[in-house]
Scaffold this motif. Structure first.
Motif, PDB file in Angstrom:
ATOM      1  N   LYS A   1      35.861  43.237  34.691  1.00 41.22           N
ATOM      2  CA  LYS A   1      36.327  41.839  34.729  1.00 41.22           C
ATOM      3  C   LYS A   1      35.330  40.842  34.170  1.00 41.22           C
TER       4      LYS A   1
ATOM      5  N   CYS B   1      32.713  46.805  36.116  1.00 39.26           N
ATOM      6  CA  CYS B   1      33.679  46.075  36.945  1.00 39.26           C
ATOM      7  C   CYS B   1      35.001  45.870  36.206  1.00 39.26           C
TER       8      CYS B   1
ATOM      9  N   CYS C   1      27.445  45.901  32.081  1.00 37.51           N
ATOM     10  CA  CYS C   1      28.254  45.065  32.992  1.00 37.51           C
ATOM     11  C   CYS C   1      27.350  44.236  33.900  1.00 37.51           C
ATOM     12  N   SER C   2      27.774  42.994  34.195  1.00 38.88           N
ATOM     13  CA  SER C   2      26.928  42.175  35.068  1.00 38.88           C
ATOM     14  C   SER C   2      27.238  42.397  36.551  1.00 38.88           C
TER      15      SER C   2
HETATM   16 ZN   LIG Z   1      31.767  44.038  34.223  1.00 40.88          ZN
END
Ligand SMILES: [Zn+2]
Length: 340
Positions: A62, A60, A51-52
């Protein structure tokens, strides 16, 4: 969001949160029986690592990376299973996968390899060992394993072991409710949990198997009806059921043993707490009060009949006479006779 959307395994979660808070190239080994949730947690761990906007609580949900994971198309997550119906992972496949993994990640900071270690023979394990000894700085290995005695000691010494523990009864119910059991009676969920030794994967497959609860009801009713049955009912109709369901005999015998055990519990104490057929407790108590001639010795003899049948089956005895003999012995212990 993140790890907290998964039920149970609190100590696993807390260790994984520490790991994803500051991810680095590492090798994790998730250890626990089949169906305990290793794969589900591995996917969530991979999602968090890739995940970034990751945080200590996990992914996250999203960012583009998370979306790719949800769609099953993330280029930096590689799941390694046997191909083409093989029993184990082929070394040539694994070699190619590891070689590809050494190339830099495409969209995330890392690449995650989830490997079904139960399906690796010693050749694949030796190959993995080389990669674990000299890890690329962007690769995270997650090995899924149900029996660490089958894994090379040299691999075990290089991985972070994450053991999965048994779920509580409440966690089991909550998992079953979230996965198709929302309208199922609470005590039936309890029965499924106990029958599956609190392993969610097993309980869920039974929940989604329309035949299973039917079989349970059949075996349970058979025992309840036994006192009123005649020899011919036992030898024809009842044997016929076992014969037709020959392929599920282990399951049927376990259900039989459980029902007899429940009767023993109800004979021993007026309000038994350890009934395995939790949703049938009233029926069991009624059976005991209506058939008060049945003693603990009768039940123990009936249980012995099942055990003898299991032993006889293991030495290849012919099914029909052995099964009929078991049913007649149980019948003898439970049937009502005026002479009693
Ligand atoms: Zn993420």
């Amino acid at each position: 969001m993140g790890f907290d959307r998964l039920t149970g395994q609190e100590s696993v979660k807390s260790r994984l949160k520490d790991i994803v808070a500051e991810p680095s190239a590492c090798s994790l080994l998730f250890e626990g029986v089949e169906g305990i949730g290793k794969h589900l947690f591995a996917k969530e761990t991979a999602k968090a690592i890739l995940c970034s906007n990751r945080s200590r609580s996990g992914a996250c949900g999203k960012c583009p990376s998370c979306k790719y994971i949800d769609a099953g198309t993330h280029p930096d997550l590689i799941e390694v299973e046997p191909t083409e119906n093989r029993k184990s992972i082929r070394i040539s496949d694994l070699r190619e996968i590891i070689r590809d993994a050494e190339v830099k990640p495409q969209i995330s900071d890392f690449k995650v390899l989830i490997i079904n270690a139960d399906k690796t023979m010693s050749d694949c394990q030796n190959l993995m060992l080389k990669s674990l000894e000299e890890p690329s700085e962007h690769i995270v290995y997650i090995l899924l394993c149900s029996d660490t005695s089958k894994i090379l000691r040299t691999i075990m010494s290089r991985v972070i072991e994450i053991p999965f523990r048994e779920y509580t009864d409440d966690e089991m119910k909550s998992i079953l409710r979230q996965n198709g059991g929302e309208d199922v009676d609470d005590r039936k969920l309890e029965f499924l949990s106990v029958f599956s030794s609190n392993v969610p994967g097993k309980a869920l497959s039974l929940l989604n198997d329309p035949d299973f609860l039917e079989e349970r009801d059949h075996i349970f009713d058979l025992v309840m009806r036994m006192p009123g049955l005649g020899y011919t009912d036992v030898l024809y109709d009842e044997f016929d059921y076992f014969n037709k369901n020959h392929d599920k005999i282990d399951e049927l015998l376990l259900l039989l043993i459980w029902t007899l055990g429940d009767i023993a519990s109800a004979i021993a104490v007026r309000d038994p707490q350890n009934i395995k057929n939790a949703d049938k407790k009233e029926d069991i108590i009624r059976f005991v009060s209506q058939n008060s001639y049945v003693t603990l010795l009768n039940i123990s003899n009936a249980e012995q009949a099942v055990t003898d049948f299991i032993e006889a089956s293991s030495v290849n005895t012919s099914f029909e006479p052995a099964c009929c003999n078991m049913l007649l012995r149980i019948h003898k212990e439970l049937r009502y006779e005026k002479s009693r």
